[in-house]
Design an enzyme around this catalytic site. Structure first.
Site, short mmCIF file in Angstrom:
data_model
loop_
_atom_site.label_atom_id
_atom_site.label_comp_id
_atom_site.label_asym_id
_atom_site.label_seq_id
_atom_site.Cartn_x
_atom_site.Cartn_y
_atom_site.Cartn_z
N LYS A 10 0.81 -1.22 0.00
CA LYS A 10 0.00 0.00 0.00
C LYS A 10 0.85 1.26 0.00
O LYS A 10 0.46 2.27 -0.59
CB LYS A 10 -0.95 0.02 1.21
CG LYS A 10 -2.10 -0.95 1.06
CD LYS A 10 -3.24 -0.57 1.97
CE LYS A 10 -4.42 -1.51 1.78
NZ LYS A 10 -5.43 -1.36 2.81
N LYS B 213 -4.94 -9.70 -6.81
CA LYS B 213 -6.16 -9.83 -5.99
C LYS B 213 -7.25 -8.89 -6.49
O LYS B 213 -6.96 -7.76 -6.87
CB LYS B 213 -5.77 -9.47 -4.55
CG LYS B 213 -6.81 -9.76 -3.51
CD LYS B 213 -6.33 -9.31 -2.13
CE LYS B 213 -6.40 -7.81 -1.99
NZ LYS B 213 -6.19 -7.31 -0.62
N LYS C 31 -11.03 -3.39 -4.08
CA LYS C 31 -11.85 -2.19 -4.26
C LYS C 31 -11.00 -0.98 -4.62
O LYS C 31 -11.52 0.02 -5.08
CB LYS C 31 -12.72 -1.93 -3.03
CG LYS C 31 -12.03 -2.00 -1.70
CD LYS C 31 -13.05 -2.03 -0.54
CE LYS C 31 -12.34 -2.42 0.75
NZ LYS C 31 -13.18 -2.96 1.77
#
Ligand code: TYM
Length: 341
Positions: free
Chosen positions: A121, A204, A207
């Site tokens: 991230k 993956k 969202k």
């Protein structure tokens, strides 16, 4: 009752959380939310919209509010019953951040440095990541251990965070010589513990992916679902006859896995039905099945979201229930630490 190594017993209790950021995906549903429902029969359950985790990256305030209600509506549309489970948002229960701070003082820098989700991230420019993003896993451990949860249903990607939660519990118990926390078990259930992107079978479904075509959102309408499966990346070969034939074909493997999870079939059973057929036949069947399974949930979410006041009231009530468990646990922790109260 769960008995841990030193013999303390803990009531069967479940906690799980979902971030109210962006749209909920089919991955969130199949990997996690769907598995929350049957646990209501066997455990005291706490299901949380982790809004304080969401703000570890920028969230537009109005969108955060809307996404919190959206996750609450999805929980209930999927079958969570607020009269049986506590449904609430994390920021309404201040004990989460209070215990989170204590855990910041228990977890070691070296442990957090190993967290792969932070590395993904934060990306290349780590210096610009928020401190909250780095400390994310200690707050997650606090979410779970604040309720002395014995089990946590999650998708595969949360496994490392749950290992850290166990490390924190163990170190806390050892350092203060008191069996305060259980060693929580991850529940990574079913065949869809890692649903992959529809555009890249090695990534993956998420969202936060910039491409909306990469995922099925729980709010997608019938036509959008059909279109996304039709456009899903695949290889040119027909489906294999056996599960082994899916090896090395990540996109095919993912679509077969999704079909099986939605239909309640194993991959072998899906292969028995579709083996040898082309994607031209399989994709529309998958689209129809997804619409059949997700459509009623979407309608129910829409109905509930028309009355946000009702959703907020449910969350406030859930937070009150949660605090009844949380406050004495935090008290116990403060007492063990020697904090004057
Ligand atoms: P989050 O919000 O990213 O995802 C919510 C749940 O959905 C699962 N999931 C998936 N499962 C299968 N395939 C996928 N493609 C997929 N994408 C997401 C996740 O594993 C998760 O179970 N850190 C957590 C939120 C959290 C939490 C907690 C979870 C905060 N505190 C305490 C459990 C217990 C997260 O970011 O989930």
């Amino acid at each position: 009752m769960m008995s841990d190594e030193m013999g303390a017993t803990f009531a069967p209790r479940v906690f799980s959380g979902v971030q109210p950021s962006g749209q909920l995906t089919l991955g969130n549903y199949l990997g996690a939310i769907r598995n929350f429902v049957p646990l209501q029969d066997t455990h005291t359950c706490m299901y949380c919209m982790v809004d304080l985790h969401a703000i570890t990256v920028w969230q537009e305030p109005q969108e955060l509010t809307a996404a919190t209600r959206h996750v609450a509506a999805a929980f209930m549309a999927a079958g969570l019953d607020p009269s049986r489970s506590a449904l609430f948002n994390q920021s309404m229960v201040p004990e989460h951040t209070q215990l989170g701070w204590v855990f910041n003082c228990v977890a070691r820098l070296g442990w957090l440095n190993r967290m792969t989700q932070f590395k993904e991230k934060a990306g290349k420019d780590r210096e610009k990541a928020s401190v909250g993003l780095y400390a994310y896993p200690t707050l997650m451990a606090a979410d779970i251990l604040l309720y002395k949860a014995t089990a946590v249903p999650v998708g595969e990607d949360q496994k490392q965070h749950l290992e850290l939660t166990r490390d924190i519990a163990q170190k806390f118990n050892n350092d203060w010589g008191r069996e305060v926390f259980p060693l929580t078990e991850p529940l990574i259930l079913g065949d869809a513990t890692r649903v992959m992107s529809l555009r890249d079978g090695t990534k993956k479904m998420s969202k936060s992916d910039p491409s909306d075509l990469s995922r099925i959102n729980l709010t997608d309408d019938r036509d959008t679902i059909a279109k996304k499966f039709k456009k899903a990346k695949t290889d040119p070969e027909p489906l294999p006859e056996t599960v082994e034939g899916l090896t090395g074909r990540p996109e095919a493997d993912n679509l077969v896995g999704i079909y099986g999870a939605l239909a309640g079939l194993s991959k072998a059973e899906v292969m028995a039905q579709f083996g040898g057929q082309g994607f031209g036949a399989f994709k529309p069947a998958l689209g129809d099945l997804a619409v059949e399974k997700l459509g009623p949930m979407r309608d129910e979410m829409e109905r509930m979201l028309a009355d946000p006041g009702e959703i907020d009231a449910i969350l406030r009530k859930g937070a009150e229930q949660a605090r009844e468990i949380a406050a004495p646990v935090l008290d116990e922790v403060y007492e063990v630490l020697g904090l004057v109260r």
